[in-house]
Design a protein around this motif. Structure first.
Motif, PDB file in Angstrom:
ATOM      1  N   GLY A 129     -15.676 -24.943  53.069  1.00 44.10           N
ATOM      2  CA  GLY A 129     -16.538 -23.780  52.892  1.00 44.10           C
ATOM      3  C   GLY A 129     -17.179 -23.687  51.540  1.00 44.10           C
ATOM      4  O   GLY A 129     -18.010 -22.821  51.302  1.00 44.10           O
ATOM      5  N   GLN A 130     -16.825 -24.588  50.635  1.00 43.95           N
ATOM      6  CA  GLN A 130     -17.379 -24.467  49.292  1.00 43.95           C
ATOM      7  C   GLN A 130     -18.835 -24.895  49.224  1.00 43.95           C
ATOM      8  O   GLN A 130     -19.585 -24.449  48.363  1.00 43.95           O
ATOM      9  CB  GLN A 130     -16.545 -25.297  48.307  1.00 43.95           C
TER      10      GLN A 130
ATOM     11  N   ILE B  98     -22.635 -25.555  46.172  1.00 42.71           N
ATOM     12  CA  ILE B  98     -23.103 -24.610  45.171  1.00 42.71           C
ATOM     13  C   ILE B  98     -22.083 -24.498  44.059  1.00 42.71           C
ATOM     14  O   ILE B  98     -20.880 -24.397  44.315  1.00 42.71           O
ATOM     15  CB  ILE B  98     -23.287 -23.218  45.803  1.00 42.71           C
TER      16      ILE B  98
ATOM     17  N   LEU C 299     -21.016 -22.066  41.090  1.00 43.51           N
ATOM     18  CA  LEU C 299     -21.247 -20.733  40.500  1.00 43.51           C
ATOM     19  C   LEU C 299     -21.142 -20.797  38.987  1.00 43.51           C
ATOM     20  O   LEU C 299     -20.488 -21.662  38.448  1.00 43.51           O
ATOM     21  CB  LEU C 299     -20.223 -19.740  41.045  1.00 43.51           C
TER      22      LEU C 299
END
Lengths: 165, 165
Positions: free
Chosen positions: A159-160, A163, A165
């Motif tokens: 699910g990472q 991207i 952050l």
């Protein structure tokens, strides 16, 4: 204009023309590219310039461009990552605006400093009754986080995605 | 659901439901609110989270929400300035997201610090064949300049509008 071109090609041309008008500082051309009030639904057209609040209605939208043009001596857009979806008479465009711009000239007459910027935009177009694609909404925003271009998911948690952050 | 409600009311309910799903961290509900690939046109759905690049396609869009939810212990949206235009089967929504959010809990078990944020969003919805309004595009961006709430133009130059850069 070729009659044989696809909807996607016609939308891409309209999207490019929008940025060309800003580059040229051509308010008349820009005004023609936006839907008229009676074509734009209950709340009308809307725009979000990078870091700005929402502006709605032709009057506010066009005044905002006049203000930007008045404060910009030079601006050039290099569009990348253009993605277009057409459903009926509506087109959704996303693109990256690689911007080179300059402020008003210095007092000695030399050009102001040029600065680069990265903005992502979502532009919504509507096909009018005469077949032209006109702007319903423009939303541009600054890119503040980096995207990892490595699409490998090997060492990432589920699910990472890609991207950072 | 009342059959008598207008398109604008139905779109506003869909827009509110989108934020409710994020508040609850309900990925299943969120996934149901976005158009399926075959409903979303050539390039599919797209999302821009504040400060992020554009993400296109259901896979990338839903992964981005999973990542945000995984990094957010608490988030609440107070929507203001909601403006809705409906043209045929497409709806354009702009709104201000007044956000209160908190990060993961501290090591001692106490809640992380709550922070407020101001984001403006442009959301595009499509009416599907079964009459439901689903999300085609969400674009949120941080508000970095202030808007002067005084609408008086008395001491402003022509075209300046009410935006302060």
């Amino acid at each position: 204009m070729s009659a044989a071109r696809t909807d996607v090609e016609a939308v891409e041309a309209a999207n490019t023309a929008l940025y060309d008008a800003v580059e040229r500082g051509d308010m008349d051309a820009l005004a023609r590219m936006w839907l008229e009030e009676q074509e734009a639904g209950e709340s009308g057209v809307s725009v979000v310039h990078p870091g700005w609040p929402v502006l709605t209605g032709r009057g506010e939208v066009l005044r905002s461009y006049a203000l930007i043009m008045a404060n910009t001596d030079y601006i050039q857009f290099f569009l990348t990552d253009t993605e277009i979806s057409v459903l009926g008479d509506t087109a959704l465009v996303s693109c990256t605006e690689n911007i080179l711009s300059g402020g008003p000239a210095e007092e000695d007459g030399s050009a102001g400093p040029l600065v680069g910027g990265l903005v992502v935009a979502t532009n919504v177009f509507r096909r009018t009754e005469d077949g032209e694609w006109k702007v319903w909404s423009h939303h541009g925003s600054p890119v503040l986080v980096e995207r990892d271009e490595d699409d490998s998911d090997d060492d990432e948690e589920p699910g990472q995605g890609d991207i950072e952050l």
